[in-house]
Design an enzyme around this catalytic site. Structure first.
Site, mmCIF file in Angstrom:
data_model
loop_
_atom_site.group_PDB
_atom_site.id
_atom_site.type_symbol
_atom_site.label_atom_id
_atom_site.label_comp_id
_atom_site.label_asym_id
_atom_site.label_seq_id
_atom_site.Cartn_x
_atom_site.Cartn_y
_atom_site.Cartn_z
ATOM 1 N N GLY A 507 0.822 -1.203 0.000
ATOM 2 C CA GLY A 507 0.000 0.000 0.000
ATOM 3 C C GLY A 507 0.853 1.249 0.000
ATOM 4 O O GLY A 507 1.710 1.449 -0.867
ATOM 5 N N ASP A 508 0.621 2.130 0.965
ATOM 6 C CA ASP A 508 1.392 3.368 1.060
ATOM 7 C C ASP A 508 2.426 3.290 2.172
ATOM 8 O O ASP A 508 2.839 4.318 2.713
ATOM 9 C CB ASP A 508 0.449 4.556 1.297
ATOM 10 C CG ASP A 508 -0.357 4.398 2.590
ATOM 11 O OD1 ASP A 508 -0.399 3.267 3.130
ATOM 12 O OD2 ASP A 508 -0.938 5.394 3.054
ATOM 13 N N GLU A 509 2.858 2.093 2.546
ATOM 14 C CA GLU A 509 3.837 1.902 3.613
ATOM 15 C C GLU A 509 5.191 1.503 3.038
ATOM 16 O O GLU A 509 5.286 0.600 2.188
ATOM 17 C CB GLU A 509 3.366 0.817 4.598
ATOM 18 C CG GLU A 509 2.137 1.216 5.382
ATOM 19 C CD GLU A 509 1.674 0.110 6.325
ATOM 20 O OE1 GLU A 509 0.975 0.425 7.298
ATOM 21 O OE2 GLU A 509 2.030 -1.067 6.072
#
Length: 837
Positions: A507-509
């Site tokens: 994801g956005d990690e």
């Protein structure tokens, strides 16, 4: 009278007590001396046969020990064995006979071994024991016999005994105690000598093994050189004479081959032909019919043959060899060796070397080497003499094999390429090309295991969550979100070092593995760069959305046993950062250091001011040129806190300007140059007041700015620093090269001194990159009056190495608490001044 008698009795008791103490001291001294000598002998002697007489000599200096022997239990045969025996009356044959007949088990020695207790007998007691059948007495009766058990790992392994034939030489208690003590440490000494003997034996065996390996390697190298020379020869196009001369040179480099000939046998014609011959006797080697010469003898036997004149004559007498007529006028060779040349399991000729007049005698090693050479050159000779048709067939077959090899090589390369691509796809993120979760955890596990073995370098895991990523997806679309992730991945890559690992966790990690950390603040500096970078808005199709990042950091810790624990702590710290308002950095709970703000103002008020001082030394003139002062507070609890740490935390109880002017400066004024660290906050707040007060004081102070604060200084702060320079004060920068050397940053102010960071100084001695960075710094300061200062251990060799690299000044380590001031007066306390304001 009664008082006089009482005094006399008291004095006698004291004298008796003193004599007892003296005797105990002498006994203790004898025991200590004996043990020291025993330890020295155990460390010095190379074998057990030398240790036993050394032990006897040690004991003989303190007790009757001219008749001494040692018996050890052999577990393999289950009997006592005599290992050392010295007796001034009985010879060695007596105990050996007793050992062979098993009498040792029933002797006084056997009694001590069985009971495991020290035994002392006089002549009458020995006779009584024999009468009662307790033991059997061997050899000449002695006046006194002393036996002590030898213990090892809680069990009796032998007996150490001594005896005296002199009735006037009994054993007293101190001598018995000494004998027992030596016996107690006897097994340890024996084990040490045995281990040294074993190590010496291992070294000798390993040396012999290495010698054999070296000989084999040398032989292999010789054979490789021969193969290489023959391989080169096989590729050259030469006429027969040149070809055979090259073969002669190859053989002559390895063995004596002054006289050499090559004879080829034609089976169909039954003829011997010599295409090449070198003979110092100038014998003519004409083609001949196969007969009974030495060459034919080798062809018939099919193996290497070595002849001297005696064997030649013996074979002639047997009728196996006939000497040609050429030897009627020429002497026989004194040593002759012939090696058959094989091709397709058939003898095609002979390579022969010979020596005359005892110039050389061929040996077995020559046979092996010449045989090896002949095996290699046989095919070369056949290839050289083969007709064009055979050569063409070989070339065609070679071309076919080469084509097959090329095809196979292409298939192998294609398969390797596919395997590399599969491995890459399995361990990298398809969108960003970064390492994925699997590869990151694998590398983190390796780093954790390496840290468990060597904790000299720390590491950290940085967990990054992108703020407002959902808004970008919802507002600009998933395509824009993908572009944002790619752009962010590229930007993150510019913030880390080459050996760090950046990965997309999902994801956005994102996660970053930072390795080889010298200081914990290195990770925080990288995190700050990422936060600053992510504050820029993301724009696409003329639409911009501000994102950001929340970062959690988990540092290496000895409590970590798995990667899950580290990732868990970093993830928890990241969520704490998001709760704190996003765009922030949080450390995992296990690594939060105590804040100085937790120290109450009263503790600071009651503290005592002291200075850790160190001298700046001129390495060429070997004298001090300046003094470095580091102010610190010692609290009532005994804890010491550096003033710089309180300032870093911006403690409420500290009025830095007032504290610096009224508390510190009055104690550091002296004739020489004084180095004092200046916190950059004073260059922005209350600078006018600070500047006004400084203009009234002496300007022998060099104000030091930390290198990490230079990049964060505003234009006003830089200008104010320049004002201090114009006022006559010197300006310096410390901890240069902690992270990297920013030459542009170091030229913003005309510095007088640059102090290198400690770890960078250590690297200067061994690392080429650090030396190159130093050369750039020296080039930068060459045209100015700026001096480079190194720090590190006060070791002569280290300082000498710094001088060679071009460094003139050296700062020795700080001397903690070298100067302490009286307790603060409450009327001048920092807290009260803060409250008044």
């Amino acid at each position: 009278m009664e008082d006089a008698h009482a005094d006399s009795g008291s004095q006698q008791r004291k004298i008796k007590r003193l004599k007892s103490l003296v005797k105990k001291y002498q006994t203790s001294l004898q025991t200590q001396t004996a043990l020291l000598q025993l330890s020295e002998q155990a460390s010095k002697v190379s074998e057990l046969t030398l240790l036993y007489p050394a032990i006897q000599q040690i004991l003989e200096s303190s007790l009757p020990c001219r008749n001494f022997y040692v018996v050890l239990f052999n577990p393999d045969i289950g009997e006592l064995e005599l290992t050392y025996f010295v007796d001034e009356i009985d010879g060695i044959h007596l105990p050996i006979q007793a050992q062979q007949t098993g009498m040792l088990d029933n002797s006084l020695t056997g009694l001590v071994f069985k009971t495991g207790k020290t035994k002392l007998f006089n002549k009458e007691q020995i006779a009584d024991c024999e009468i009662k059948g307790v033991c059997r007495v061997m050899g000449t009766p002695c006046e006194y016999w002393l036996g002590v058990p030898i213990h090892h790992d809680g069990r009796v392994i032998g007996v150490m005994a001594t005896q005296s034939y002199n009735v006037n030489q009994p054993f007293d208690d101190s001598q018995i105690a000494l004998f027992e003590t030596v016996a107690f440490y006897f097994s340890t000494a024996v084990e040490r000598v045995k281990k040294r003997q074993y190590m010496a034996q291992q070294v000798a065996e390993r040396t012999e093994q290495l010698s054999r390996e070296i000989a084999r390697n040398q032989d292999t190298i010789r054979k490789q050189n021969i193969l290489y020379a023959i391989s080169k020869l096989a590729t050259k196009s030469l006429n027969n004479q040149d070809f055979f001369e090259r073969v002669h040179n190859i053989v002559n480099e390895e063995v004596f081959a002054k006289n050499l000939f090559i004879a080829l046998y034609d089976h169909s014609e039954n003829m011997i032909n010599c295409p090449y011959a070198v003979d110092e006797m100038s014998v003519d080697y004409q083609p001949r019919t196969f007969s009974k010469g030495l060459t034919e003898f080798v062809i018939r036997s099919g193996k290497t043959e070595l002849f001297d004149q005696n064997r030649v004559l013996n074979e002639v007498a047997k009728g196996h060899v006939e000497l040609p007529a050429k030897f009627n006028n020429s002497p026989l060779p004194t040593s002759w060796i012939g090696v058959p040349l094989y091709h397709r399991q058939q003898v095609i000729g002979v390579l022969a070397c010979q020596a005359f007049n005892n110039e050389y005698s061929y040996k077995q090693s020559d046979i092996e080497l010449i045989s090896f050479v002949s095996e290699q050159i046989s095919n070369v000779i056949v290839k050289h003499l083969a007709d064009n048709q055979l050569e063409q067939r070989v070339k065609e077959k070679t071309a076919e094999l080469q084509q097959a090899n090329i095809h196979l090589q292409l298939q192998i390369e294609e398969r390797k390429k596919i395997e590399r691509q599969l491995f890459h796809d399995a361990h990298h993120d398809n969108l960003t090309g970064l390492a994925n979760r699997s590869l990151f955890i694998s590398q983190l596990d390796k780093t954790l295991q390496r840290h468990k073995r060597d904790k000299s370098h720390g590491f950290a895991v940085m967990f990054i969550d992108l703020d407002n990523f959902k808004d970008i997806n919802d507002t600009l679309g998933h395509h824009a979100g993908d572009k944002f992730l790619k752009s962010t991945a590229n930007e993150f890559s510019t913030c880390i070092r080459e050996h760090d690992l950046l990965a997309r966790f999902g994801g956005d990690e994102f996660v970053i593995l930072l390795t080889h950390l010298q200081h914990k603040d290195e990770a925080e500096l990288i995190a700050k760069r990422i936060i600053k970078l992510m504050n820029k808005p993301f724009c696409i199709n003329e639409l911009c959305i501000k994102s950001g990042a929340s970062i959690g950091i988990a540092y290496s810790n000895k409590a970590y046993t798995s990667t899950d624990q580290i990732i868990r702590d970093a993830d928890s710290a990241m969520y704490q950062a998001k709760k704190s308002g996003k765009g922030t950095i949080e450390l995992s709970a296990e690594h939060l250091e105590p804040r100085s703000s937790l120290i109450c103002p009263i503790e600071i008020n009651a503290g005592q001011l002291s200075f850790a001082k160190s001298n700046v030394i001129d390495l060429h003139k070997d004298h001090s040129v300046a003094t470095f002062y580091n102010p610190q507070l010692t609290l009532e609890s005994g804890a010491t806190i550096a003033l710089a740490h309180l300032l870093q935390e911006q403690h409420a109880a500290i009025d830095y300007c007032d504290y610096l002017l009224n508390q510190i400066l009055p104690h550091v004024v002296q004739n020489g140059t004084v180095f004092l660290q200046l916190h950059t906050s004073i260059l922005a707040r209350e600078f006018d007041r600070f500047y006004k007060e400084l203009s009234k004081s002496a300007n022998n102070i060099c104000w030091l700015i930390n290198d990490s604060n230079l990049a964060e200084m505003s234009t006003i702060q830089v200008d104010n620093l320049a004002k201090l320079k114009k006022l006559g004060f010197k300006i310096g920068v410390i901890d240069v090269a902690r992270q990297q050397i920013d030459l542009a940053k170091l030229t913003c102010v005309e510095f007088d001194f640059m102090q290198l960071e400690l770890n960078f100084c250590r690297k200067l001695v061994t690392e080429k990159i650090a030396q190159q960075q130093l050369a750039a710094l020296l080039a930068l300061t060459k045209g100015s009056k700026c001096e480079i200062i190194a720090t590190g251990p006060a070791i002569v060799n280290f300082q000498s190495a710094l001088k060679i690299l071009g460094i003139n000044l050296f700062l020795s380590p700080l001397a903690q608490g070298s100067e302490q001031l009286s307790q603060f007066d409450k009327s001048q306390s920092l807290l009260s001044k803060t409250n008044k304001k």
